[in-house]
Scaffold this active site. Structure first.
Site, PDB file in Angstrom:
ATOM      1  N   ASN A 174       1.090  -0.932  -0.201  1.00 16.98           N
ATOM      2  CA  ASN A 174       0.127  -0.075  -0.296  1.00 16.98           C
ATOM      3  C   ASN A 174       0.947   1.201   0.462  1.00 16.98           C
ATOM      4  O   ASN A 174       1.636   1.500   0.835  1.00 16.98           O
ATOM      5  CB  ASN A 174      -0.944  -0.068   1.341  1.00 16.98           C
ATOM      6  CG  ASN A 174      -1.075  -0.920   1.389  1.00 16.98           C
ATOM      7  OD1 ASN A 174      -2.026  -2.136   0.925  1.00 16.98           O
ATOM      8  ND2 ASN A 174      -0.738  -1.249   2.888  1.00 16.98           N
TER       9      ASN A 174
ATOM     10  N   HIS B 122      11.175  -5.893  -1.359  1.00 17.58           N
ATOM     11  CA  HIS B 122      10.408  -6.652  -2.421  1.00 17.58           C
ATOM     12  C   HIS B 122       8.575  -5.151  -2.113  1.00 17.58           C
ATOM     13  O   HIS B 122       8.379  -4.676  -3.385  1.00 17.58           O
ATOM     14  CB  HIS B 122       9.790  -7.935  -1.808  1.00 17.58           C
ATOM     15  CG  HIS B 122       8.576  -8.284  -2.940  1.00 17.58           C
ATOM     16  ND1 HIS B 122       9.028  -8.545  -4.598  1.00 17.58           N
ATOM     17  CD2 HIS B 122       7.547  -8.004  -2.530  1.00 17.58           C
ATOM     18  CE1 HIS B 122       7.809  -9.216  -5.060  1.00 17.58           C
ATOM     19  NE2 HIS B 122       6.861  -8.508  -3.919  1.00 17.58           N
ATOM     20  N   GLU B 123       8.589  -5.186  -1.043  1.00 14.34           N
ATOM     21  CA  GLU B 123       7.250  -4.882  -1.023  1.00 14.34           C
ATOM     22  C   GLU B 123       7.664  -2.568  -1.068  1.00 14.34           C
ATOM     23  O   GLU B 123       7.465  -2.017  -1.590  1.00 14.34           O
ATOM     24  CB  GLU B 123       7.041  -4.170   0.630  1.00 14.34           C
ATOM     25  CG  GLU B 123       5.584  -5.341   1.273  1.00 14.34           C
ATOM     26  CD  GLU B 123       5.407  -6.490   0.095  1.00 14.34           C
ATOM     27  OE1 GLU B 123       4.893  -5.249  -1.192  1.00 14.34           O
ATOM     28  OE2 GLU B 123       5.348  -7.728  -0.502  1.00 14.34           O
TER      29      GLU B 123
HETATM   30  N1  PHE Z   1       1.096  -7.602  -3.046  1.00 11.14           N
HETATM   31  C1  PHE Z   1       1.506  -8.826  -2.041  1.00 11.14           C
HETATM   32  C2  PHE Z   1       2.832  -8.940  -3.051  1.00 11.14           C
HETATM   33  O1  PHE Z   1       3.469  -9.304  -3.537  1.00 11.14           O
HETATM   34  C3  PHE Z   1       0.593  -9.037  -2.228  1.00 11.14           C
HETATM   35  C4  PHE Z   1      -0.305  -9.500  -1.797  1.00 11.14           C
HETATM   36  C5  PHE Z   1      -1.530 -10.104  -2.398  1.00 11.14           C
HETATM   37  C6  PHE Z   1      -0.654  -9.628  -0.543  1.00 11.14           C
HETATM   38  C7  PHE Z   1      -3.073  -9.891  -2.403  1.00 11.14           C
HETATM   39  C8  PHE Z   1      -1.948  -9.377   0.011  1.00 11.14           C
HETATM   40  C9  PHE Z   1      -2.987  -9.512  -1.337  1.00 11.14           C
HETATM   41  O2  PHE Z   1       4.166  -7.922  -2.552  1.00 11.14           O
HETATM   42 ZN    ZN Z   2       4.802  -8.400  -4.710  1.00  9.33          ZN
END
Ligand code: PHE
Ligand code: ZN
Length: 874
Positions: free
Chosen positions: A267, A299-300
């Site tokens: 987010n 990663h995030e």
């Molecule tokens: N987008 C997140 C990630 O890979 C993974 C995720 C997907 C988390 C769906 C919660 C729900 O970094």
């Molecule tokens: Zn991701």
């Protein structure tokens, strides 16, 4: 249930309306939350005109609805299970909407929910529609302002995306106002309210801006955030240096929550993490878990550009952000730690998990073309194979052109929602390479197989490499085309690596061959003796390779190859042959000897080697990988052969293993790469020694358990005891002591559960059933479900595949129960049963019977999709 509808890529249409600004206000009450929204909506000039507006919304109680301050009457709109249709809206207007939701009752952990009292959100992929009515699709990007209202003193922190505009108390209510200046899709929205401690630090970006960094946790965990903070700062620096990407907001926040379906979520400005991916302390965290924290934090963070600033047009493009971001985090980890070990882990994961997925009923391309439930497509294929596809591009283009391509991509598409094709087009544009054929990697599922053979012409001093490629059929894709596969190779002769001269051009000792045709032959000139080919170096493509090596060639590669992956692959090849011979009842001494001699040589020289690499070289192929080599696998034969080989290796290498274990006893503490490598080798040695039924080894394990200074060593000793049948008494004591010591640390308790669920001997199903009743277990918490049920089904091959089929039935029953609370987790747990085709009778039939019994239940869309796809006969 009624058959859920299919969503198809081919049906993609641009949105009919756009939301320019989104104002949200959350009124948090004990029993419910009221959400008010004010949306500035305009019809999309890029799309055909319509006057009916459809907004997504599920499980919402609608309290009020108005357009331009005019309340709507029930004739103006209609509500269905999927959302709200408002008839005859103007071209531009403000929609006011008030909904009531119940976060306390939200057990699916999607939308707004509570975890240990704290409010938090999870909106990817389609969770925002459980908060309020909205155009919940990633190509609708909006500027968000969020107000959070709660009783004063109810929460110490109330967070949302972006910058905090104000924080005040009015009439006993605390009101906190947030604004995120960057347009984003709803899936990146986040809100947190709770009583949390905060670790603060700061980072100066390359252009000199100061960014406030904050990690929020429950007070009991506040001493476990330092490592994540250091990882975050390293990641921020790395993204500036390697990709030229700077952070954009003045503040970056991470919040740790106990109940979370996945690892973490990117987010905008407010990442939400599963505690397992952020908390770390040497006393309670293993080295492997430290590495995981470092990579998930990175990663995030990397998603801020690859995902948030440039996002996905639709969910079929999921790998656009996930594949690219995984590739970025893998390269970051490789730069921070041992590159060779990181690559072996990546390759091993692909083989053991993604190749298996690609051979099963859920096989899908990196860009799928249809789905029932998008949550089921957060897969190894989208993430890991997607990362391999980006890595292949980097291999084909070379680093300079690759980075020109990513620069162009980020600049051109900043603030937009785009497609995988847009990404490849940037690579094409900056490199001038034709990537037409390469694009097939996005649309074609299945693992390509390269059959390689060679011939040597002594007279002409020419070496010919014949490569044939074949991709097996996958559901819905019977016919496959030839792919563009980068095959990195070196040729080893007696004197070492040879110069590679192809059509008069000298490529040096290593080159990437572009394999593009179904069959092709590459001719190398000036080769003075028949070489040993070192193939697929650094695992240059996600493919299977078969080449009929002689034992001696494999031994040479194990000892001398300069590429860590190829050394590991050579050992895996030897081990695979021994296992195959044993399974066929045709054990041959020379194969086993070649393996033992190679490992012996390595162990005798362990102090001169990258010890982390050596630890990897000692790993046996997983049962899943061995099973995947057979048309129909016999699980009992596989487990037996593997256990037997482990025992044989322990006996044959006993003195070397012991010497290695003892020499490393006084190794340095701490988290340096060398210290971690030494611990991994030493604990691998202990694992082998514990296969031998001797009191002295039980003693070593016990001593290590009692005196360990860190969790890596303590847990390795515990596991070695619990998993060795002859250490029953010692293991019982250690398990008790471990629980006593760590019962208040949820993450360590998960390890305690997991080590029992993965024990390879005894009546583990009975133990697992008992663990479900243990006070430490909580069926609502995904980490606990993973530690017990998923660990048992995925990581305990011999106990899961019982002749009685009881374990299969057990899993089906658990899934039916979990599905009522948390469909996403339930669907994921189903994976091991979906591979029933792979196993001989009666196993395969019993697995299918378990699936059949599950199909008798009322099921979520998530479970229904996986189940129906895996019940298709083929
Ligand atoms: N987008 C997140 C990630 O890979 C993974 C995720 C997907 C988390 C769906 C919660 C729900 O970094
Ligand atoms: Zn991701």
């Amino acid at each position: 249930m009624s058959t859920p509808s299919i969503t198809r890529l081919a049906d993609y249409r641009a949105p009919e309306f756009l939301i320019e600004k989104t104002y949200l206000s959350f009124d948090l009450n004990e029993a419910y939350t009221d959400v008010s929204s004010k949306l500035s909506i305009v019809s999309n000039p890029q799309s055909g005109k319509t006057s009916d507006l459809f907004l997504h919304g599920e499980q919402l109680e609608l309290l009020s609805l108005a357009i331009n301050d005019q309340p709507l009457s029930s004739a103006d709109y209609q509500i269905s299970r999927e959302g709200l249709t408002i008839y005859n809206v103007p071209e531009q207007f403000v929609l006011h909407c008030k909904t009531r939701i119940y976060p306390d009752k939200n057990t699916a952990l999607e939308g707004l929910y509570r975890s240990s009292g704290m409010y938090c959100t999870q909106c990817e992929a389609e969770g925002f529609r459980k908060i309020t009515y909205y155009l919940d699709r990633p190509d609708v990007m909006s500027e968000f302002e969020t107000v959070i209202i709660a009783d004063d003193n109810a929460f110490s922190v109330m967070l949302s995306n972006g910058n905090c505009l104000s924080d005040s108390v009015v009439d006993g209510k605390r009101i906190v106002h947030w604004h995120d200046p960057f347009k984003k899709p709803s899936y990146l929205f986040a809100l947190v309210a709770g009583n949390l401690d905060c670790l603060e630090d700061s980072f100066i970006t390359q252009s000199g801006r100061n960014v406030l960094l904050q990690i929020y946790t429950e007070a009991k965990d506040s001493d476990k955030c330092d490592f994540a903070m250091q990882s975050l700062k390293k990641a921020m620096r790395w993204d500036e240096e390697v990709y030229g990407r700077e952070y954009d907001l003045d503040r970056f926040m991470i919040v740790a929550v106990d109940d979370f379906n996945m690892g973490a979520m990117e987010n905008k400005g407010l990442n939400i993490f599963n505690t397992s991916c952020v908390l770390a302390h040497p006393k309670s965290t293993t080295d492997a878990a430290f590495q995981r924290v470092e990579s998930v934090v990175a990663h995030e963070y990397f998603h801020n550009w690859s995902g948030n600033r440039v996002t996905c047009r639709d969910w079929f493009q999921l790998s656009l952000k996930e594949g690219l971001t995984v590739y970025r985090d893998e390269e970051f980890s490789a730069d921070m730690n041992s590159r060779a070990v990181k690559r072996i882990e990546g390759a091993s994961f692909m083989r053991n998990v993604q190749f298996v997925e690609d051979a099963g009923p859920m096989a899908h391309p990196v860009r799928p073309d249809s789905y029932l439930e998008i949550s089921n497509f957060y897969t190894m294929t989208i993430y890991e194979k997607g990362a391999e596809v980006v890595r292949m591009l980097a291999n084909i283009l070379g680093p300079e052109n690759y980075h020109k391509g990513t620069d162009l991509y980020f600049e051109r598409f900043d603030g937009q929602a785009v497609t995988c094709d847009d990404f490849v087009a940037c690579m094409e544009e900056t490199s001038g390479k034709d990537l037409h054929q390469f694009r097939l990697w996005y649309s074609q599922a299945g693992t390509p197989q390269l059959h390689i053979s060679d011939s040597y012409d002594a007279e002409r001093q020419q070496y010919h490499l014949h490569v044939r490629q074949h991709t097996p059929e996958t559901p819905g894709q019977p016919l496959k085309q030839a792919l563009h596969i980068p095959l990195k190779i070196t040729l080893y002769g007696e004197q070492g690596a040879q110069d590679l001269i192809i059509e008069g051009k000298n490529y040096g000792e290593e080159t990437v061959l572009d394999i593009c045709r179904e069959q092709q032959t590459i001719v190398f000139d000036n080769i003075t003796e028949k070489p040993s080919p070192s193939l697929l170096r650094e695992f240059s493509a996600p493919v299977k390779v078969d080449y009929d090596y002689q034992l001696q060639q494999l031994q040479q590669l194990v000892l001398l190859d300069s590429d860590g992956f190829c050394r590991w692959d050579a050992v895996q090849n030897l081990m695979g042959r021994v296992l195959h011979e044993a399974i066929e009842g045709d054990s041959k001494e020379p194969t086993q000897d070649a393996l033992i001699q190679s490992l012996k040589r390595l162990l005798q020289n362990f102090s001169a080697m990258d010890m982390g690499l050596l630890a990897c070289l000692l790993d046996l192929p997983s049962e899943h990988y061995v099973a995947s080599r057979y048309e129909k696998a016999d699980p009992a034969a596989i487990s037996q052969a593997r256990t037997h080989l482990q025992h044989q290796l322990a006996l044959a290498l006993e003195p070397e293993l012991l010497a290695c274990y003892q020499a490393l006893a006084g190794e340095v503490a701490g988290l340096s790469a060398e210290a971690m490598a030494a611990r991994s080798l030493r604990n691998r040695a202990l694992g082998y020694l514990m296969c031998i039924d001797k009191a002295i080894y039980r003693g070593l394990a016990e001593q290590q358990f009692l005196h360990a200074e860190n969790m890596t060593d303590q847990f390795a000793a515990l596991k070695a005891m619990v998993h060795a049948e002859h250490a029953h008494i010692e293991a019982q004591h250690a398990l008790q002591a471990f629980y006593q010591q760590w019962q208040n640390d949820a993450l360590v308790v998960n390890m305690w559960l997991q080590v029992q669920a993965t024990k390879p001997w005894g009546d583990v199903l009975r133990d697992v059933r008992a663990l479900l009743e243990h006070p430490a277990f909580d069926k609502r918490n995904p980490n606990k479900l993973r530690a017990v049920i998923a660990a048992f089904a995925n990581q305990n091959f011999s106990q899961f595949h019982q002749l009685s089929g009881e374990a299969y039935q057990f899993l089906a029953e658990q899934i039916a129960d979990i599905d009522q609370r948390n469909p996403q987790i339930a669907a994921r747990l189903l994976t091991p049963l979906t591979h029933w085709h792979q196993f001989i009778a009666p196993y395969g039939q019993l697995m299918k019977a378990a699936l059949d019994s599950l199909s008798q239940h009322e099921l979520s869309k998530d479970v229904y999709e996986v189940l129906s796809k895996s019940l298709v006969e083929n």
